[in-house]
Structure formats: structure tokens, C-alpha cells
Design a protein around this motif. Structure first.
Motif, PDB file in Angstrom:
ATOM      1  N   THR A  43       0.814  -1.225   0.000  1.00 19.91           N
ATOM      2  CA  THR A  43       0.000   0.000   0.000  1.00 19.91           C
ATOM      3  C   THR A  43       0.842   1.267   0.000  1.00 19.91           C
ATOM      4  O   THR A  43       0.313   2.352   0.192  1.00 19.91           O
ATOM      5  N   ALA A  44       2.128   1.161  -0.242  1.00 22.38           N
ATOM      6  CA  ALA A  44       3.026   2.304  -0.129  1.00 22.38           C
ATOM      7  C   ALA A  44       2.945   3.285  -1.293  1.00 22.38           C
ATOM      8  O   ALA A  44       3.126   4.475  -1.112  1.00 22.38           O
ATOM      9  N   GLY A  45       2.678   2.805  -2.461  1.00 18.95           N
ATOM     10  CA  GLY A  45       2.700   3.669  -3.641  1.00 18.95           C
ATOM     11  C   GLY A  45       1.410   4.439  -3.837  1.00 18.95           C
ATOM     12  O   GLY A  45       0.454   4.302  -3.073  1.00 18.95           O
ATOM     13  N   PRO A  46       1.392   5.257  -4.879  1.00 17.14           N
ATOM     14  CA  PRO A  46       0.164   5.997  -5.189  1.00 17.14           C
ATOM     15  C   PRO A  46      -0.891   5.062  -5.793  1.00 17.14           C
ATOM     16  O   PRO A  46      -0.562   4.142  -6.553  1.00 17.14           O
ATOM     17  N   ARG A  47      -2.133   5.263  -5.427  1.00 15.03           N
ATOM     18  CA  ARG A  47      -3.283   4.538  -5.967  1.00 15.03           C
ATOM     19  C   ARG A  47      -3.120   3.010  -5.921  1.00 15.03           C
ATOM     20  O   ARG A  47      -3.276   2.324  -6.936  1.00 15.03           O
ATOM     21  N   ARG A  74      -4.622   3.118   4.718  1.00 15.68           N
ATOM     22  CA  ARG A  74      -3.493   3.587   3.901  1.00 15.68           C
ATOM     23  C   ARG A  74      -3.846   3.570   2.415  1.00 15.68           C
ATOM     24  O   ARG A  74      -3.520   4.485   1.674  1.00 15.68           O
ATOM     25  N   THR A  75      -4.539   2.520   1.985  1.00 18.75           N
ATOM     26  CA  THR A  75      -4.924   2.388   0.583  1.00 18.75           C
ATOM     27  C   THR A  75      -5.876   3.500   0.169  1.00 18.75           C
ATOM     28  O   THR A  75      -5.678   4.147  -0.866  1.00 18.75           O
ATOM     29  N   GLU A  77      -6.396   6.403   1.620  1.00 17.56           N
ATOM     30  CA  GLU A  77      -5.724   7.705   1.698  1.00 17.56           C
ATOM     31  C   GLU A  77      -4.898   7.992   0.445  1.00 17.56           C
ATOM     32  O   GLU A  77      -4.685   9.148   0.089  1.00 17.56           O
ATOM     33  N   ARG A  78      -4.446   6.945  -0.223  1.00 22.09           N
ATOM     34  CA  ARG A  78      -3.640   7.098  -1.440  1.00 22.09           C
ATOM     35  C   ARG A  78      -4.479   6.969  -2.707  1.00 22.09           C
ATOM     36  O   ARG A  78      -3.947   6.835  -3.795  1.00 22.09           O
ATOM     37  N   GLY A  80      -6.575   4.513  -3.589  1.00 26.13           N
ATOM     38  CA  GLY A  80      -6.620   3.171  -4.138  1.00 26.13           C
ATOM     39  C   GLY A  80      -7.860   2.398  -3.760  1.00 26.13           C
ATOM     40  O   GLY A  80      -8.844   2.945  -3.264  1.00 26.13           O
TER      41      GLY A  80
END
Length: 131
Positions: A43-47, A74-75, A77-78, A80
Motif C-alpha cells: 500500500t506504499a505507492g500511489p493509488r 493507507r490504501t 488515503e492514497r 486506491g
């Protein structure tokens, strides 16, 4: 003598842009550390587009649920999508008892989770991506 072996496994692969994280065994406080590390990376990257397959989970406690809630947060918030595959009675019972079943997109099988609407669109040039 106390046996420190833990019945828990994590596998990860990508299907059509969706990261599938399969958790098996007992998802408790001890296993939650490994699961959280894998889900943090997913879940670190964008979308991020993440599906967590819990069909092989034989036990889950509130610490395991906390890992899933954090990964979902986290997902989202980005920008995704986060889904769960869960037909395991212990998983469904905990989600119902804690009323978090309404929070997660829960699917009966991996195919329906992968086909579910809400997958992030690929970034466009307007999003700052280089074409």
C-alpha cells in the motif's frame, strides 16, 4: 518446552495490476507483524490496488483485524482500492462481531474481488505521469 513455531504464511503476486496478498494460518499479534510489513509495502505507492485473500486464515484476533484496518486506511488515503476475499468462518465472525464487515469490501472468491468496481484508473498525464 514451549514451541515458538507459528503457523502463518504470506504470499504475494500481481494479477492485472492488482496486488494480491494471501495470508494463511493464524493471524494474531505475532503474525500481524509480518502481515503488516507486507501490507505496508503493498500500500506504499500511489493509488494502490490491493486484495487480501483470507480464505486460508484459520484464526484471527483483534490485532489481525487492526492490521487489515490500517492497510485499508493507507490504501484509501492514497486513492486506491482495498478488498478482502474471506469465506473463512472465523474471519467472517470477527468482522460481523466488530461490525467492520460494513467497512470492508468482502468477496467470496478471488475472481469477484479482482473484477470488483473501484480499481484505480491508470495515472494520466494530468496526474503528472510521463506519457
Amino acid at each position: 518446552m514451549f514451541e515458538d513455531e507459528h503457523d502463518f504464511g504470506v504470499r504475494q503476486w500481481v494479477v492485472g495490476g492488482t496486488t494480491v496478498v494471501e495470508l494463511t494460518g493464524e493471524l494474531d499479534l505475532s503474525a500481524g507483524v509480518r502481515a503488516a510489513a507486507r501490507l505496508d509495502a503493498a500500500t506504499a505507492g500511489p493509488r494502490p490496488d490491493v486484495v487480501v485473500d483470507l480464505r486460508g486464515v484459520s484464526f484471527i484476533d483483534c490485532s489481525g483485524l487492526s492490521v487489515l484496518i490500517r492497510a485499508r486506511k493507507r490504501t484509501l488515503e492514497r486513492g486506491g482500492r482495498f478488498g478482502i476475499v474471506g469465506d473463512s468462518p472465523c474471519v467472517l465472525r470477527l468482522l460481523r462481531l466488530t461490525r467492520t464487515i460494513r467497512v470492508f469490501a468482502v468477496h467470496d472468491d478471488l475472481a469477484s474481488a479482482l473484477a470488483a468496481p473501484g480499481a484505480p484508473d491508470p495515472p494520466s498525464a494530468a496526474d503528472g505521469a510521463i506519457a
